[in-house]
Write a protein that holds these residues in place. Structure first.
Motif, PDB file in Angstrom:
ATOM      1  N   SER A  57      21.393  -4.398 -16.379  1.00  0.00           N
ATOM      2  CA  SER A  57      21.200  -5.166 -15.141  1.00  0.00           C
ATOM      3  C   SER A  57      20.440  -4.388 -14.080  1.00  0.00           C
ATOM      4  N   SER A  97      22.125  -8.672  -7.076  1.00  0.00           N
ATOM      5  CA  SER A  97      21.065  -8.156  -7.942  1.00  0.00           C
ATOM      6  C   SER A  97      21.595  -8.018  -9.362  1.00  0.00           C
ATOM      7  N   ASP A 133      18.051 -13.762  -9.115  1.00  0.00           N
ATOM      8  CA  ASP A 133      17.507 -12.978  -8.007  1.00  0.00           C
ATOM      9  C   ASP A 133      15.987 -12.972  -8.024  1.00  0.00           C
ATOM     10  N   TRP A 134      15.401 -13.160  -9.192  1.00  0.00           N
ATOM     11  CA  TRP A 134      13.940 -13.201  -9.323  1.00  0.00           C
ATOM     12  C   TRP A 134      13.376 -14.611  -9.365  1.00  0.00           C
ATOM     13  N   SER A 152      27.214 -10.547  -7.780  1.00  0.00           N
ATOM     14  CA  SER A 152      26.410  -9.620  -6.986  1.00  0.00           C
ATOM     15  C   SER A 152      25.060 -10.241  -6.661  1.00  0.00           C
ATOM     16  N   ASN A 170      17.933  -3.346 -11.808  1.00  0.00           N
ATOM     17  CA  ASN A 170      16.628  -3.947 -11.516  1.00  0.00           C
ATOM     18  C   ASN A 170      16.217  -4.957 -12.591  1.00  0.00           C
ATOM     19  N   ASN A 171      17.220  -5.698 -13.097  1.00  0.00           N
ATOM     20  CA  ASN A 171      16.981  -6.689 -14.155  1.00  0.00           C
ATOM     21  C   ASN A 171      16.237  -6.086 -15.345  1.00  0.00           C
ATOM     22  N   ASP A 197      10.359 -14.396  -7.072  1.00  0.00           N
ATOM     23  CA  ASP A 197       9.566 -13.219  -7.447  1.00  0.00           C
ATOM     24  C   ASP A 197       8.750 -13.464  -8.710  1.00  0.00           C
ATOM     25  N   ASN A 232      24.381 -14.425  -3.788  1.00  0.00           N
ATOM     26  CA  ASN A 232      25.150 -13.791  -4.848  1.00  0.00           C
ATOM     27  C   ASN A 232      25.169 -14.687  -6.080  1.00  0.00           C
TER      28      ASN A 232
END
Length: 504
Positions: free
Chosen positions: A62, A306, A311-312, A304, A64-65, A325, A384
């Motif tokens: 996980s 990230s 998150d992207w 969380s 930064n993915n 992103d 989150n």
């Protein structure tokens, strides 16, 4: 028993273990310090150590993915909106010195998980000596889980970096100056590890198998479903290892056993509603088709901001930001979903986009919305997420067996398996006469597993990388498939050499 302690509290123990065995070596900051003499004394030490290994593997994937960077971004489907670090990976420019790219080049988090596993294998027996409550069955199951995790972690390392150091014992002080082992040696080792784990793992933790009776760590089968190692996940790992080696005879054997025993494992193909369910389902990690996932459930305070694909990929109206992103361009979407009536994504006669895989198709930046596990309902200002990293699910297993059968010269059976997935997704039966069945299987994996970290590895296994990247056959021969090593890794172990393709 406090479920929170088992699921996430044990990850705190990770820092304790690392501080004892390899703090300097792996550069993963510990959160607590515990004297060595106080460790491995009672059964709770064993429990924390084992589930700390799960926590470390989750941390590695996980960060930064990373699991998406390694398994998805290099395959060419996703592009970056503005982040140059992500763009470097989607363009296969791995010489980039971007800080996050350097993080992805660094394998220290994977070796932290391996160090934890090594320590468990050396020390768990001491707990049984010191605490009569820690039974022989506890020890056997815990060791099987840890051996499985060590094999799985090395499988990631081999697929990402190729030749890597093989470390099977704990190291004190600094990371050992160990040269790389040939990837075939690593694959031999992890095959043996996965087979050893397989022998002692149950199909399910329901107390109804010779391998496991009663409750495992005082929790019922429903608690463990899909989130720790089991026989089905072990067969699936062995099948993938064999396929990576081109040994499709073994792949077919392992996948057949896992599929034939799906009733024992409690898994099956699921419908599209459960696949894209935003309030549970597959990507909460405990669905009926998940054989192994690393969860992040808000119920256990694991959600969380990230380390999750959302998150992207998400933006308004799901979270409070304008642009994701990464996204998949409209033209690419139409190339992937080029058959009518696909209930994952399609265009009806009036031109309206259908299905939950995407939101805003036709706009300049369509949103990949297949996975949307928000940690709260409604507005989510903290952004989150609670999506699990799904390692293995049943649809992958079915398509992997179809792949093996093609290479073994049985297109009829392969087509039957392929159609078992297609029929659940609204597609008509594929017929051998329609074209090249291997291409059809690869296309179905692309559609079904999109965004789950499989695309790059599938292209490598099917030898299709030149068709989707800038790499030539000569580049691949020189090692372009594998990641370069970070400066930190190279400086920390002078016995290493940079991967050949990235040396210049």
């Amino acid at each position: 028993m406090n479920k929170f302690f088992i699921r996430i509290g044990s990850v705190v123990f990770t820092g304790m273990v690392l501080s004892m065995s390899c703090k300097k070596a792996l550069d993963v900051p510990p959160t607590h310090m515990v004297p060595v003499k106080q460790m491995w004394q009672v059964k709770n030490d064993a429990r924390s150590a084992v589930f700390g290994t799960y926590g470390l593997l989750r941390a590695a994937l996980s960060n930064n993915n990373a699991y998406l960077a390694y398994g998805e971004l290099r395959g060419g489907d996703f592009v970056s909106t503005s982040r140059s670090d992500i763009a470097a990976v989607t363009e296969n420019d791995l010489r980039s010195s971007e800080a996050v790219v350097e993080e992805w080049k660094n394998w220290r988090r994977f070796y932290a998980a391996i160090a934890q596993a090594n320590l468990c294998l050396e020390k768990l027996a001491k707990v049984k000596e010191n605490d009569f409550r820690y039974t022989a069955e506890n020890l056997k199951l815990d060791i099987a889980n840890v051996r499985y995790l060590r094999a799985l972690t090395y499988f990631y390392l081999v697929r990402i970096w190729g030749n890597v150091p093989l470390i099977t014992k704990t190291a004190e002080g600094t990371f050992p100056q160990v040269q790389k082992s040939d990837r075939q040696t690593i694959l031999d080792f992890i095959t043996q590890e996965a087979q050893a784990a397989l022998n002692d793992l149950p199909w399910r933790y329901n107390g109804q198998s010779p391998e496991q009776s009663g409750l495992y760590w005082e929790q019922s089968d429903s608690h463990w479903r899909g989130i720790i190692a089991n026989k089905g996940a072990a067969y699936q790992l062995l099948a993938h290892i064999a396929a990576w080696r081109g040994n499709y005879l073994e792949t077919e054997r392992y996948t057949k056993i896992a599929i034939d025993n799906k009733a024992l494992g409690g898994y099956d193909i699921i419908d599209i509603g459960n696949l894209t369910n935003t309030q549970g389902g597959v990507f909460q990690g405990q669905s009926a088709n998940v054989l192994l996932a690393l969860p992040a459930d808000k119920e256990f305070q694991e959600a969380s901001a990230s380390g999750h694909i959302e998150d992207w990929t998400l933006a308004l109206p799901y979270v409070s930001r304008k642009t994701p992103d990464i996204y998949i361009p409209n033209d690419t979407i139409l190339q992937i979903f080029n058959e009518k009536n696909d209930n994952r994504f399609g265009i009806n006669e009036s031109g309206t986009a259908l299905g939950n895989y995407f939101t805003g198709f036709g706009s300049p930046i369509p949103m990949f919305s297949k996975i949307r596990q928000l940690s709260t309902t409604g507005a989510d200002p903290l952004r989150n997420y609670q999506s699990a990293i799904v390692i293995f699910r049943y649809e992958d297993l079915v398509l992997l067996r179809a792949e093996a059968l093609i290479f073994l010269g049985d297109p009829d059976k392969a087509t039957q398996l392929l159609n078992s997935i297609r029929s659940q997704r609204g597609l008509p039966e594929y017929k051998v006469a329609d074209g090249h069945i291997a291409d059809a299987i690869l296309k179905e994996r692309r559609r079904e597993l999109l965004g789950e970290g499989w695309r790059w590895f599938d292209l490598v296994r099917f030898e299709q990388v030149p068709g989707y990247t800038r790499f030539t056959a000569q580049d691949i021969k020189a090692g372009a498939l594998y990641w370069p090593l970070s400066k930190e890794v190279m400086n920390g172990n002078r016995a290493l050499q940079q991967n050949e393709f990235w040396q210049h």
